[in-house]
Design a protein around this motif. Structure first.
Motif, PDB file in Angstrom:
ATOM      1  N   ILE A 127     -13.194  30.347   8.817  1.00  0.00           N
ATOM      2  CA  ILE A 127     -13.222  28.940   8.590  1.00  0.00           C
ATOM      3  C   ILE A 127     -11.993  28.505   7.270  1.00  0.00           C
ATOM      4  CG2 ILE A 127     -14.644  27.461   7.165  1.00  0.00           C
ATOM      5  CD1 ILE A 127     -15.875  28.206   9.849  1.00  0.00           C
ATOM      6  N   TYR A 128     -11.817  29.488   6.562  1.00  0.00           N
ATOM      7  CA  TYR A 128     -10.806  29.281   5.694  1.00  0.00           C
ATOM      8  C   TYR A 128      -9.531  28.778   6.211  1.00  0.00           C
ATOM      9  CZ  TYR A 128      -7.700  30.226   1.398  1.00  0.00           C
ATOM     10  OH  TYR A 128      -6.920  30.010   0.497  1.00  0.00           O
ATOM     11  N   ILE A 129      -9.176  29.701   7.378  1.00  0.00           N
ATOM     12  CA  ILE A 129      -7.790  29.416   7.951  1.00  0.00           C
ATOM     13  C   ILE A 129      -7.794  28.277   9.013  1.00  0.00           C
ATOM     14  CG2 ILE A 129      -6.176  30.481   9.891  1.00  0.00           C
ATOM     15  CD1 ILE A 129      -7.180  33.398   8.756  1.00  0.00           C
ATOM     16  N   LEU A 130      -8.955  27.926   9.498  1.00  0.00           N
ATOM     17  CA  LEU A 130      -9.193  26.895  10.335  1.00  0.00           C
ATOM     18  C   LEU A 130      -8.988  25.321   9.780  1.00  0.00           C
ATOM     19  CD1 LEU A 130     -11.946  28.079  12.839  1.00  0.00           C
ATOM     20  CD2 LEU A 130      -9.628  27.539  13.416  1.00  0.00           C
ATOM     21  N   LEU A 131      -9.703  25.462   8.251  1.00  0.00           N
ATOM     22  CA  LEU A 131      -9.733  24.330   7.729  1.00  0.00           C
ATOM     23  C   LEU A 131      -8.189  24.059   7.129  1.00  0.00           C
ATOM     24  CD1 LEU A 131     -11.422  22.163   6.308  1.00  0.00           C
ATOM     25  CD2 LEU A 131     -11.788  23.641   4.379  1.00  0.00           C
ATOM     26  N   TYR A 132      -7.611  25.107   6.808  1.00  0.00           N
ATOM     27  CA  TYR A 132      -6.372  24.958   6.490  1.00  0.00           C
ATOM     28  C   TYR A 132      -5.368  24.378   7.470  1.00  0.00           C
ATOM     29  CZ  TYR A 132      -1.520  26.158   4.593  1.00  0.00           C
ATOM     30  OH  TYR A 132      -0.223  25.908   4.199  1.00  0.00           O
ATOM     31  N   ALA A 133      -5.624  24.692   8.673  1.00  0.00           N
ATOM     32  CA  ALA A 133      -4.847  24.268   9.647  1.00  0.00           C
ATOM     33  C   ALA A 133      -5.272  22.761   9.950  1.00  0.00           C
ATOM     34  CB  ALA A 133      -5.265  24.923  11.039  1.00  0.00           C
ATOM     35  N   ALA A 134      -6.594  22.669   9.721  1.00  0.00           N
ATOM     36  CA  ALA A 134      -7.234  21.052   9.691  1.00  0.00           C
ATOM     37  C   ALA A 134      -6.488  20.015   8.822  1.00  0.00           C
ATOM     38  CB  ALA A 134      -8.582  21.072   9.823  1.00  0.00           C
ATOM     39  N   PHE A 135      -6.251  20.590   7.919  1.00  0.00           N
ATOM     40  CA  PHE A 135      -5.574  19.801   6.767  1.00  0.00           C
ATOM     41  C   PHE A 135      -3.861  19.384   6.924  1.00  0.00           C
ATOM     42  CE2 PHE A 135      -8.354  21.336   3.204  1.00  0.00           C
ATOM     43  CZ  PHE A 135      -8.402  20.157   2.918  1.00  0.00           C
ATOM     44  N   LEU A 136      -3.341  20.403   7.777  1.00  0.00           N
ATOM     45  CA  LEU A 136      -2.062  20.214   8.320  1.00  0.00           C
ATOM     46  C   LEU A 136      -2.077  19.131   9.550  1.00  0.00           C
ATOM     47  CD1 LEU A 136      -0.463  23.764   8.179  1.00  0.00           C
ATOM     48  CD2 LEU A 136      -0.228  21.861   6.295  1.00  0.00           C
ATOM     49  N   THR A 137      -3.085  19.330  10.339  1.00  0.00           N
ATOM     50  CA  THR A 137      -3.342  18.623  11.649  1.00  0.00           C
ATOM     51  C   THR A 137      -3.685  16.981  11.165  1.00  0.00           C
ATOM     52  OG1 THR A 137      -4.074  20.553  12.833  1.00  0.00           O
ATOM     53  CG2 THR A 137      -4.504  18.360  13.506  1.00  0.00           C
ATOM     54  N   MET A 138      -4.575  17.029  10.251  1.00  0.00           N
ATOM     55  CA  MET A 138      -4.847  15.573   9.855  1.00  0.00           C
ATOM     56  C   MET A 138      -3.733  14.793   9.046  1.00  0.00           C
ATOM     57  SD  MET A 138      -7.998  15.432  11.354  1.00  0.00           S
ATOM     58  CE  MET A 138      -8.923  14.087  10.666  1.00  0.00           C
ATOM     59  N   SER A 139      -3.163  15.754   8.346  1.00  0.00           N
ATOM     60  CA  SER A 139      -2.030  15.020   7.588  1.00  0.00           C
ATOM     61  C   SER A 139      -0.838  14.443   8.834  1.00  0.00           C
ATOM     62  CB  SER A 139      -1.219  16.028   6.711  1.00  0.00           C
ATOM     63  OG  SER A 139      -0.295  15.474   6.046  1.00  0.00           O
ATOM     64  N   PHE A 140      -0.653  15.355   9.722  1.00  0.00           N
ATOM     65  CA  PHE A 140       0.311  14.942  10.797  1.00  0.00           C
ATOM     66  C   PHE A 140      -0.403  13.699  11.405  1.00  0.00           C
ATOM     67  CE2 PHE A 140       2.189  15.448  14.951  1.00  0.00           C
ATOM     68  CZ  PHE A 140       3.474  15.239  14.880  1.00  0.00           C
ATOM     69  N   LEU A 141      -1.549  13.505  11.884  1.00  0.00           N
ATOM     70  CA  LEU A 141      -2.078  12.675  12.589  1.00  0.00           C
ATOM     71  C   LEU A 141      -2.142  11.316  11.863  1.00  0.00           C
ATOM     72  CD1 LEU A 141      -5.179  14.508  14.289  1.00  0.00           C
ATOM     73  CD2 LEU A 141      -2.915  13.362  15.482  1.00  0.00           C
ATOM     74  N   SER A 142      -2.306  11.341  10.606  1.00  0.00           N
ATOM     75  CA  SER A 142      -2.577  10.180   9.823  1.00  0.00           C
ATOM     76  C   SER A 142      -1.061   9.477   9.761  1.00  0.00           C
ATOM     77  CB  SER A 142      -3.073  10.487   8.341  1.00  0.00           C
ATOM     78  OG  SER A 142      -2.126  11.360   7.623  1.00  0.00           O
ATOM     79  N   GLY A 143      -0.070  10.246   9.705  1.00  0.00           N
ATOM     80  CA  GLY A 143       1.212   9.947   9.780  1.00  0.00           C
ATOM     81  C   GLY A 143       1.535   9.451  11.012  1.00  0.00           C
ATOM     82  N   VAL A 144       1.223  10.025  12.236  1.00  0.00           N
ATOM     83  CA  VAL A 144       1.407   9.402  13.409  1.00  0.00           C
ATOM     84  C   VAL A 144       0.827   7.857  13.593  1.00  0.00           C
ATOM     85  CG1 VAL A 144       0.857   9.819  15.808  1.00  0.00           C
ATOM     86  CG2 VAL A 144       1.876  11.876  14.482  1.00  0.00           C
ATOM     87  N   LEU A 145      -0.480   7.915  13.201  1.00  0.00           N
ATOM     88  CA  LEU A 145      -1.049   6.571  13.602  1.00  0.00           C
ATOM     89  C   LEU A 145      -0.479   5.385  12.950  1.00  0.00           C
ATOM     90  CD1 LEU A 145      -4.758   7.823  13.247  1.00  0.00           C
ATOM     91  CD2 LEU A 145      -3.731   7.268  15.461  1.00  0.00           C
ATOM     92  N   VAL A 146       0.139   5.956  11.544  1.00  0.00           N
ATOM     93  CA  VAL A 146       0.596   4.570  10.619  1.00  0.00           C
ATOM     94  C   VAL A 146       1.947   4.297  11.185  1.00  0.00           C
ATOM     95  CG1 VAL A 146       1.399   4.044   8.522  1.00  0.00           C
ATOM     96  CG2 VAL A 146      -0.884   4.905   8.790  1.00  0.00           C
ATOM     97  N   GLY A 147       2.675   5.431  11.548  1.00  0.00           N
ATOM     98  CA  GLY A 147       4.176   5.389  12.187  1.00  0.00           C
ATOM     99  C   GLY A 147       4.438   4.676  13.309  1.00  0.00           C
ATOM    100  N   LEU A 148       3.442   4.664  14.117  1.00  0.00           N
ATOM    101  CA  LEU A 148       3.704   4.271  15.590  1.00  0.00           C
ATOM    102  C   LEU A 148       3.398   2.508  15.494  1.00  0.00           C
ATOM    103  CD1 LEU A 148       0.826   3.507  17.127  1.00  0.00           C
ATOM    104  CD2 LEU A 148       0.661   5.985  17.364  1.00  0.00           C
ATOM    105  N   GLN A 149       2.837   2.166  14.332  1.00  0.00           N
ATOM    106  CA  GLN A 149       2.380   0.576  14.379  1.00  0.00           C
ATOM    107  C   GLN A 149       3.589  -0.238  14.089  1.00  0.00           C
ATOM    108  OE1 GLN A 149      -1.182  -0.217  11.936  1.00  0.00           O
ATOM    109  NE2 GLN A 149      -2.267  -0.206  13.891  1.00  0.00           N
ATOM    110  N   PHE A 150       4.513   0.402  13.108  1.00  0.00           N
ATOM    111  CA  PHE A 150       5.568  -0.480  12.721  1.00  0.00           C
ATOM    112  C   PHE A 150       6.643  -1.217  13.655  1.00  0.00           C
ATOM    113  CE2 PHE A 150       9.646  -1.594  10.645  1.00  0.00           C
ATOM    114  CZ  PHE A 150       9.198  -2.218   9.497  1.00  0.00           C
ATOM    115  N   PRO A 151       6.942  -0.103  14.478  1.00  0.00           N
ATOM    116  CA  PRO A 151       8.098  -0.602  15.708  1.00  0.00           C
ATOM    117  C   PRO A 151       7.049  -1.613  16.621  1.00  0.00           C
ATOM    118  CG  PRO A 151       8.141   1.842  15.552  1.00  0.00           C
ATOM    119  CD  PRO A 151       7.052   1.401  14.816  1.00  0.00           C
ATOM    120  N   LEU A 152       6.059  -1.346  16.872  1.00  0.00           N
ATOM    121  CA  LEU A 152       5.046  -2.173  17.967  1.00  0.00           C
ATOM    122  C   LEU A 152       5.078  -3.504  17.277  1.00  0.00           C
ATOM    123  CD1 LEU A 152       2.302   0.313  19.207  1.00  0.00           C
ATOM    124  CD2 LEU A 152       4.004  -0.767  20.525  1.00  0.00           C
TER     125      LEU A 152
END
Length: 756
Positions: A658-683
């Motif tokens: 769980i410790y390793i999976l949650l750490y991976a989740a932090f990195l994944t969610m951080s990346f996804l939050s950036g992806v969602l916000v980043g794709l809106q500006f050019p559109l």
């Protein structure tokens, strides 16, 4: 531009936090001023690009103003208190912090914000004037921010002082200006261009001269001496965690961490140290194993070692502090830190407690209050439960909070009740020793409640402990029942929820108390903040959405502002997501500087990747509106999902998987939050440019949308760490973002209907 901006932001943020003795509110004010000034620059200054024929020349002029203003702003951030007639160590209220940081940041951020709009226009001239050129500039700026952030995190802060970093950035910008204006045979050579080119060359030499060790060090030391005008500064150094200044008066050394006095030696604050150490040590029958979480050097460990302890584990986050204590030794610090019973650990306190295999008789929390989200992690119910597992059956945990023996204000009462209720929710027995600093002892043993002042005095005499302040009469005075009765009477009539990791109320109450001391005229606002809830958010957003919908229906041409409104709310969500992810990571894994730097980098990388992908395919996207609406729904879903991704697994963090999976989740969610916000500006740029409008220009679109993004960040930075996360907690803060994004989704949907 992106690289220069992020480096300048980090330097000035650190410098101003030292001058303002930064807490979460101070940080929010400085960051908010930075973002609002950038937004003003990008829109109001940037839109002048359409009126000038000398676009590249004005771009260079803005770049040179930024380059010259950066080292000047650093110098000003250190000496501005002299103009306000404020002495070193004196605190400032909300208004002085706001206008001081606003004026200091103004010459740096205003031209830097305008650079984006000018950059979009100039870049479009070499391609074509459409949304893709704005998107490409946005991507390039984001990539520059990533590189600048990595350079600051892993190299610049650790090896160079602020002026050396600033002169490097200024020199690079000046050299770029020289090459941008380099004389070309076919280009007309106007007088203005020639003057700017000569000025760029001159400033390049000036910044190169400033970068020389002798020059930069002399400016650095002169500004430090002016900053600490009445004190003899003998050392000033930055670490990745903050700034440490050492002053000397006679044989007395004082160590300041981020402007706040932390250690005085060889003659420490005897009264507070003896109070903090000896009462807990005397309340325990046989204290042998001790854990000190921060603040142990400079007298505290010296007092602990007067007892027959077998081991003292001392945890300090910043190695630089003890390095400087050893560089400027005194008999006191040498004796306590060289004792074989003392083991020093350079790590995050909560991280250490979580990993500790040993059990302790007494745990001292050497921090005075939950001043910000980071320190709150040592005052939460989850931490107290964690510490309880590392304590022996009769173990005691010790902490202090601000107090008073004459008058307890509403704010001081709320802070003390909050932490008291938190301790009571975990430990069977809690004893308070009221004073100007309230001492809290908590244990699962009833002995701390049973012991009288007479028994404590007998233990002191029986153990033959030599003290300056703690004597039999003093013990009888401090433990007299009238103080405890008066304290609990002052606490009556108020019910406060316990402080927790995911709802850090302690931070809000401490900020409220700080505000009452320095800005009492804002007390009413903090009282209103305290009543803030998800229900109020729903009502406010429903009224705002309905009002804007009515305006859009009556004046359909105004509906196009649904686009910048959506970008504004995404900028707000962007900041809140970033704060929430970092705050939760610190809570669960500890304040690990490089790991947090990695999370921020991955977040920025998500923005860059999605923006780049959309920008490259922008010409092929024939229906950008459905895609934009989908991205809005994705952000809403992400807001609802985020707290559960962290909250549920965090209860099983002891399991390695769980410790390793949650750490991976932090990195994944951080990346996804950036992806969602980043794709809106050019559109958004493509949609807004395609909307029929009179008088709207390409540069106005770039400035408006970029400014809206920054304005959202302004509100997120100002209220995220002060209001949303402390009052609403992680879950309701994310739900608030879902509601706000729901508002922008509805209005954008209305815009698409009216557009037809």
């Amino acid at each position: 531009m992106g690289l220069s901006g992020i480096v300048a932001q980090i330097i000035l943020l650190r410098e101003l936090l030292v001058s303002f003795f930064g807490n979460e509110l101070t940080l929010g004010i400085i960051l908010a001023n930075w973002l609002i000034l950038e937004a003003i620059g990008s829109y109001f200054v940037g839109k002048s690009v359409e009126k000038t024929g000398k676009k590249i020349e004005v771009y260079v002029l803005l770049q040179l103003i930024f380059s010259f203003a950066l080292p000047f702003a650093i110098y000003l951030s250190r000496i501005f208190k002299n103009f306000l007639l404020i002495t070193p160590g004196e605190g400032l209220g909300f208004v002085p912090i706001f206008y001081s940081s606003f004026l200091i940041l103004l010459p740096v951020t205003l031209p830097h914000g305008a650079l984006f709009t000018y950059g979009c226009k100039i870049f479009s001239q070499s391609l074509r004037e459409d949304a893709s050129s704005i998107g490409k500039v946005y991507v390039l700026e984001t990539i520059g921010s990533i590189i600048g952030g990595l350079l600051m995190t892993f190299f610049l802060i650790q090896y160079l002082n602020s002026f050396e970093i600033a002169f490097i950035i200024s020199l690079v910008n000046a050299l770029i200006s020289v090459f941008l204006l380099w004389p070309k045979p076919k280009l007309s050579k106007t007088a203005f261009r020639k003057v700017l080119w000569i000025l760029s060359i001159f400033l390049s030499f000036l910044f190169a001269y400033g970068l020389l060790p002798q020059t930069s060090n002399s400016i650095h030391h002169a500004s430090i001496q002016s900053q600490w005008k009445s004190l003899n500064v003998i050392h000033n150094e930055n670490s990745i965690y903050g700034n440490i200044t050492v002053t000397k008066r006679g044989e007395q050394y004082s160590f300041f961490t981020n402007g706040v006095p932390s250690i005085t030696t060889p003659v420490p604050d005897v009264a507070s140290i003896e109070d903090f150490v000896h009462f807990p040590m005397l309340f325990h029958e046989k204290p042998k194993t001790i854990l000190v979480l921060s603040g142990g050097a400079g007298g505290m460990i010296h007092e602990i070692l007067k007892y027959p302890v077998t081991r003292v584990d001392y945890v300090e986050l910043d190695p630089l502090l003890l390095k400087l204590i050893q560089k400027f030794p005194t008999p006191l610090t040498q004796s306590e830190l060289s004792d074989p019973r003392v083991r020093i650990h350079y790590t995050d306190s909560r991280f250490f407690v979580k990993r500790a295999q040993d059990r302790f008789d007494i745990i001292f929390i050497g921090l005075s209050a939950p001043q910000e989200l980071q320190t709150n992690r040592l005052f939460s119910s989850e931490f107290f439960s964690m510490a309880k597992k590392k304590m022996n059956p009769d173990g005691i945990i010790v902490l202090t909070l601000p107090g008073s023996l004459t008058y307890i204000s509403r704010e001081l009462r709320d802070l003390n009740i909050c932490i008291l209720e938190t301790l009571k929710s975990v430990y069977r027995s809690v004893r308070i020793i009221p004073g100007d600093v309230n001492l809290y002892l908590a244990s699962d043993s009833d002995e701390i409640k049973r012991l009288t002042s007479l028994e404590i005095a007998k233990r002191l005499e029986g153990r033959k402990i030599k003290t300056s302040l703690v004597t039999r009469p003093y013990i009888e005075y401090r433990l007299h029942e009238r103080w405890v009765d008066w304290f609990f009477k002052s606490m009556e009539g108020r019910k406060v929820q316990p402080n927790s990791d995911f709802r850090p109320l302690g931070v809000f109450f401490n900020l409220s108390y700080w505000n009452a001391l320095f800005s009492p005229y804002l007390t009413g606002i903090f009282k209103w903040f305290e009543t803030f809830s998800l229900k109020i958010t729903i009502i406010l957003m429903a009224i705002l959405t309905l009002l804007m919908a009515v305006i859009f229906k009556k004046r359909p041409f105004t509906s196009r502002y649904a686009v910048p409104y959506a970008i504004f709310t995404s900028g707000l969500a962007d900041m809140i997501f970033d704060l929430a992810i970092i705050f939760t990571f610190q809570t669960l894994y500890g304040y690990l500087y490089y790991q947090i730097g990695l999370i921020i980098t991955i977040f920025m990388a998500g923005i860059a990747v999605s923006s780049l992908y959309i920008t490259q395919h922008l010409d092929k996207i024939e229906r950008p509106i459905p895609l934009f609406l989908t991205s809005e729904l994705c952000i809403i879903f992400f807001s609802l999902l985020l707290p559960f991704v962290f909250f549920v697994p965090s209860q099983y963090l002891e399991k390695t998987s769980i410790y390793i999976l949650l750490y991976a989740a932090f990195l994944t969610m951080s990346f996804l939050s950036g992806v969602l916000v980043g794709l809106q500006f050019p559109l958004a740029t493509k949609i807004y440019l395609a909307t029929p409008s009179r008088g709207r220009t390409f540069s106005q679109t770039a400035g408006l949308l970029y400014g809206a993004d920054l304005l959202g960040g302004f509100f997120g930075g100002l209220f995220g760490g002060v209001l949303l996360l402390p009052i609403l907690g992680l879950k309701e803060s994310c739900f608030t973002m879902a509601i706000i994004k729901g508002s922008s989704f509805i209005l954008f949907l209305l815009f698409t209907k009216l557009r037809k």
